[in-house]
Design a protein around this motif. Structure first.
Motif, PDB file in Angstrom:
ATOM      1  N   LYS A 199      18.185  16.907  13.417  1.00 49.85           N
ATOM      2  CA  LYS A 199      18.252  18.498  14.312  1.00 49.85           C
ATOM      3  C   LYS A 199      17.133  18.911  13.870  1.00 49.85           C
ATOM      4  O   LYS A 199      17.226  20.427  14.649  1.00 49.85           O
ATOM      5  CB  LYS A 199      19.820  18.653  14.004  1.00 49.85           C
ATOM      6  N   TRP A 200      16.332  18.914  13.812  1.00 49.42           N
ATOM      7  CA  TRP A 200      14.449  19.761  13.263  1.00 49.42           C
ATOM      8  C   TRP A 200      13.766  19.462  14.279  1.00 49.42           C
ATOM      9  O   TRP A 200      13.039  19.860  15.211  1.00 49.42           O
ATOM     10  CB  TRP A 200      14.548  19.149  11.956  1.00 49.42           C
ATOM     11  N   ARG A 201      13.039  17.994  13.903  1.00 44.72           N
ATOM     12  CA  ARG A 201      12.084  17.512  15.209  1.00 44.72           C
ATOM     13  C   ARG A 201      12.755  16.521  16.017  1.00 44.72           C
ATOM     14  O   ARG A 201      12.972  15.735  15.614  1.00 44.72           O
ATOM     15  CB  ARG A 201      11.000  17.616  13.975  1.00 44.72           C
ATOM     16  N   GLN A 202      11.993  16.568  16.974  1.00 43.55           N
ATOM     17  CA  GLN A 202      11.934  14.924  17.851  1.00 43.55           C
ATOM     18  C   GLN A 202      11.226  14.100  16.917  1.00 43.55           C
ATOM     19  O   GLN A 202      10.240  13.844  16.557  1.00 43.55           O
ATOM     20  CB  GLN A 202      12.209  15.504  19.392  1.00 43.55           C
ATOM     21  N   PRO A 203      11.928  12.627  16.734  1.00 43.82           N
ATOM     22  CA  PRO A 203      10.825  11.580  16.821  1.00 43.82           C
ATOM     23  C   PRO A 203       9.748  12.049  17.314  1.00 43.82           C
ATOM     24  O   PRO A 203       9.237  12.032  16.310  1.00 43.82           O
ATOM     25  CB  PRO A 203      11.551  10.300  17.076  1.00 43.82           C
ATOM     26  N   GLY A 204       8.980  12.191  18.470  1.00 43.11           N
ATOM     27  CA  GLY A 204       7.519  11.855  18.489  1.00 43.11           C
ATOM     28  C   GLY A 204       7.065  12.903  17.841  1.00 43.11           C
ATOM     29  O   GLY A 204       5.664  12.430  17.335  1.00 43.11           O
ATOM     30  N   ASN A 223      16.564  13.409   5.814  1.00 49.20           N
ATOM     31  CA  ASN A 223      17.498  14.382   5.339  1.00 49.20           C
ATOM     32  C   ASN A 223      17.457  15.303   4.111  1.00 49.20           C
ATOM     33  O   ASN A 223      18.353  15.214   3.474  1.00 49.20           O
ATOM     34  CB  ASN A 223      18.412  13.412   4.876  1.00 49.20           C
ATOM     35  N   VAL A 224      16.093  14.832   3.529  1.00 50.69           N
ATOM     36  CA  VAL A 224      16.166  16.229   1.898  1.00 50.69           C
ATOM     37  C   VAL A 224      16.982  16.579   2.200  1.00 50.69           C
ATOM     38  O   VAL A 224      16.891  18.434   3.070  1.00 50.69           O
ATOM     39  CB  VAL A 224      14.370  15.542   1.746  1.00 50.69           C
ATOM     40  N   SER A 225      17.867  17.344   0.911  1.00 51.36           N
ATOM     41  CA  SER A 225      18.572  18.071   0.492  1.00 51.36           C
ATOM     42  C   SER A 225      19.531  18.923   2.087  1.00 51.36           C
ATOM     43  O   SER A 225      19.888  19.799   2.090  1.00 51.36           O
ATOM     44  CB  SER A 225      17.652  19.497   0.737  1.00 51.36           C
ATOM     45  N   ASN A 226      19.019  17.814   3.098  1.00 52.20           N
ATOM     46  CA  ASN A 226      20.567  18.620   4.032  1.00 52.20           C
ATOM     47  C   ASN A 226      21.267  17.664   4.078  1.00 52.20           C
ATOM     48  O   ASN A 226      21.879  16.987   2.830  1.00 52.20           O
ATOM     49  CB  ASN A 226      19.632  18.132   5.114  1.00 52.20           C
ATOM     50  N   SER A 257      22.348  12.539  -0.806  1.00 44.30           N
ATOM     51  CA  SER A 257      23.343  13.200  -1.776  1.00 44.30           C
ATOM     52  C   SER A 257      24.129  14.019  -1.754  1.00 44.30           C
ATOM     53  O   SER A 257      25.474  14.394  -3.075  1.00 44.30           O
ATOM     54  CB  SER A 257      22.098  14.414  -2.664  1.00 44.30           C
ATOM     55  N   ARG A 258      24.580  14.266  -0.408  1.00 41.61           N
ATOM     56  CA  ARG A 258      25.087  15.919   0.159  1.00 41.61           C
ATOM     57  C   ARG A 258      25.976  15.410   1.484  1.00 41.61           C
ATOM     58  O   ARG A 258      26.432  16.404   1.687  1.00 41.61           O
ATOM     59  CB  ARG A 258      24.758  17.401  -0.663  1.00 41.61           C
ATOM     60  N   ASN A 259      25.554  14.617   2.330  1.00 43.64           N
ATOM     61  CA  ASN A 259      26.151  14.176   3.287  1.00 43.64           C
ATOM     62  C   ASN A 259      27.529  13.290   3.718  1.00 43.64           C
ATOM     63  O   ASN A 259      27.751  12.998   4.388  1.00 43.64           O
ATOM     64  CB  ASN A 259      25.081  13.652   4.100  1.00 43.64           C
ATOM     65  N   GLY A 284      28.161  24.528  12.864  1.00 44.84           N
ATOM     66  CA  GLY A 284      27.178  26.236  12.494  1.00 44.84           C
ATOM     67  C   GLY A 284      25.727  24.618  11.590  1.00 44.84           C
ATOM     68  O   GLY A 284      24.984  25.577  11.912  1.00 44.84           O
ATOM     69  N   ASP A 285      25.889  23.397  11.272  1.00 45.42           N
ATOM     70  CA  ASP A 285      24.480  23.587  10.670  1.00 45.42           C
ATOM     71  C   ASP A 285      24.098  24.008   9.528  1.00 45.42           C
ATOM     72  O   ASP A 285      23.308  24.696   9.241  1.00 45.42           O
ATOM     73  CB  ASP A 285      23.422  23.069  11.248  1.00 45.42           C
ATOM     74  N   GLU A 286      25.193  25.002   9.022  1.00 40.30           N
ATOM     75  CA  GLU A 286      24.984  25.850   7.555  1.00 40.30           C
ATOM     76  C   GLU A 286      24.694  24.668   6.983  1.00 40.30           C
ATOM     77  O   GLU A 286      24.660  23.543   6.662  1.00 40.30           O
ATOM     78  CB  GLU A 286      26.323  26.268   7.457  1.00 40.30           C
ATOM     79  N   TRP A 287      23.451  25.582   6.323  1.00 41.74           N
ATOM     80  CA  TRP A 287      22.818  24.391   4.666  1.00 41.74           C
ATOM     81  C   TRP A 287      22.303  25.309   3.963  1.00 41.74           C
ATOM     82  O   TRP A 287      21.622  24.458   2.655  1.00 41.74           O
ATOM     83  CB  TRP A 287      21.158  24.801   5.422  1.00 41.74           C
ATOM     84  N   CYS A 288      22.903  26.412   3.685  1.00 43.17           N
ATOM     85  CA  CYS A 288      22.537  27.321   2.616  1.00 43.17           C
ATOM     86  C   CYS A 288      24.030  27.629   1.811  1.00 43.17           C
ATOM     87  O   CYS A 288      24.490  28.189   2.121  1.00 43.17           O
ATOM     88  CB  CYS A 288      22.381  28.520   2.046  1.00 43.17           C
ATOM     89  N   ASN A 289      24.183  26.560   0.941  1.00 47.84           N
ATOM     90  CA  ASN A 289      25.535  26.324   0.172  1.00 47.84           C
ATOM     91  C   ASN A 289      26.854  26.496   0.902  1.00 47.84           C
ATOM     92  O   ASN A 289      28.183  27.329   1.066  1.00 47.84           O
ATOM     93  CB  ASN A 289      25.611  27.444  -0.652  1.00 47.84           C
ATOM     94  N   PRO A 290      27.390  25.649   1.680  1.00 46.28           N
ATOM     95  CA  PRO A 290      28.406  25.319   2.644  1.00 46.28           C
ATOM     96  C   PRO A 290      29.298  25.324   1.644  1.00 46.28           C
ATOM     97  O   PRO A 290      29.710  24.414   0.866  1.00 46.28           O
ATOM     98  CB  PRO A 290      27.922  24.939   3.595  1.00 46.28           C
ATOM     99  N   ALA A 291      30.527  26.088   2.408  1.00 43.52           N
ATOM    100  CA  ALA A 291      32.121  25.691   2.025  1.00 43.52           C
ATOM    101  C   ALA A 291      32.466  24.216   2.114  1.00 43.52           C
ATOM    102  O   ALA A 291      33.156  23.452   0.967  1.00 43.52           O
ATOM    103  CB  ALA A 291      32.910  26.536   2.479  1.00 43.52           C
TER     104      ALA A 291
END
Length: 320
Positions: free
Chosen positions: A180-185, A205-208, A236-238, A245-252
């Motif tokens: 969800k961050w950068r295109q492969p290219g 997907n590190v930490s995501n 680890s957390r997926n 909303g792709d909340e990244w910081c300690n989502p419920a």
């Protein structure tokens, strides 16, 4: 219309010429360090320390009994490394380390990470010296390549660090971000600029919390553009996929993903727990620490489908 067509043709020709002028990329041979490997189980994690101090409750064992990467985030973290090396040798296990000390880490300015490039490279050299002849997998600088503050100067610094550790005989995996961050290219271009030629591959997907399936599809595309390099997926957390909303910081809403394996049966070389589950993302989502949070650990375990029902229920009670 004719002018537009002519301009399009000229642009295509110029682009082709530019690609032709680029020197060919030569990649280091793949040695597949995860093939048949036993992953190191660190019994000195923050989660394990909390468990010992609280009567070793069964419900936290899905985290404390699982191999996880060891993060190196400052010079003091290298002081413990000789003991870790000895412990890994006693287990005959593959040591997985994470460097997380690049200057302007997390785009947070000079106060975050190494104070300057020279200090960072001196730290990298100290890491190599401390490891000596003990070969390790080293995941290089989560988020550094995908970040908005990525620059040519950062690419050059990461490339130099990667080449130094590769020359010392270690197995390098540069972090590429997530689907969800950068295109492969774009991810591939940045990986090449940052020295993946000397590495075994990259991490995703590190930490995501992107799904393993989506991470695998995206990583395969990136691999095609980077000399068919290996890739690793952080599971680890997926377990529940990305939160609203792709909340990244300690989502419920989050859960442990599948346990680490060096034989995932997918395109990946391994699925790992790179981020240590239960350790907070920061002062957000009801947390006031960057350290281990029993409440967050309980949430992750309660929502993990592979955890036995009795432990999930106990974790749920702890969370309540």
């Amino acid at each position: 219309m004719k002018l537009a067509i002519l301009l399009a043709i000229v642009a295509a020709v110029l682009a082709a010429c530019a690609r032709a002028d680029r020197p060919p990329v030569t990649y280091a041979p793949l040695v597949h360090p995860f093939k048949g490997a036993n992953l190191f189980h660190d019994i000195e994690t923050a989660a394990a320390a909390w468990a010992r101090a609280n009567g070793d409750p069964d419900w936290v064992k899905p985290i404390t009994d699982t191999p996880q990467a060891i993060w190196l985030t400052a010079p003091r973290d290298l002081d413990r490394l000789p003991a870790v090396i000895r412990a890994a040798a006693s287990q005959r296990a593959l040591l997985v380390l994470v460097t997380y000390y690049v200057p302007n880490r997390d785009c947070a300015g000079a106060a975050s990470g190494a104070p300057d490039p020279d200090s960072y490279l001196a730290w990298i050299d100290r890491l190599a010296d401390t490891l000596g002849t003990n070969k390790a997998v080293i995941i290089m600088e989560p988020d550094a390549i995908a970040a908005d503050c990525y620059t040519d100067a950062r690419a050059q610094l990461l490339r130099e660090a990667t080449y130094r550790l590769a020359r010392a005989g270690h197995h390098l995996y540069l972090d590429a971000g997530h689907p969800k961050w950068r295109q492969p290219g774009q991810a591939a271009e940045r990986l090449i600029a940052s020295g993946i030629q000397a590495a075994q591959g990259f991490t995703v997907n590190v930490s995501n919390r992107q799904t393993t399936a989506d991470s695998d599809v995206w990583a395969r595309e990136v691999s095609k553009m980077t000399g068919d390099r290996e890739f690793l997926i952080d599971t680890s957390r997926n377990g529940l996929g990305p939160p609203p909303g792709d909340e990244w910081c300690n989502p419920a809403r989050q859960g442990l993903g599948e346990r680490p394996t060096t034989d995932p049966g997918t395109g990946a070389a391994a699925h790992l727990w790179v981020k240590r589950p239960g350790e907070s993302d920061g002062h957000c989502g009801g947390e006031s620490t960057f350290g281990f949070s029993p409440r967050q650990a309980a949430t992750l375990i309660a929502n993990a489908q592979w955890v036995p029902e009795n432990l999930r229920r106990r974790a749920g009670n702890e969370r309540a």
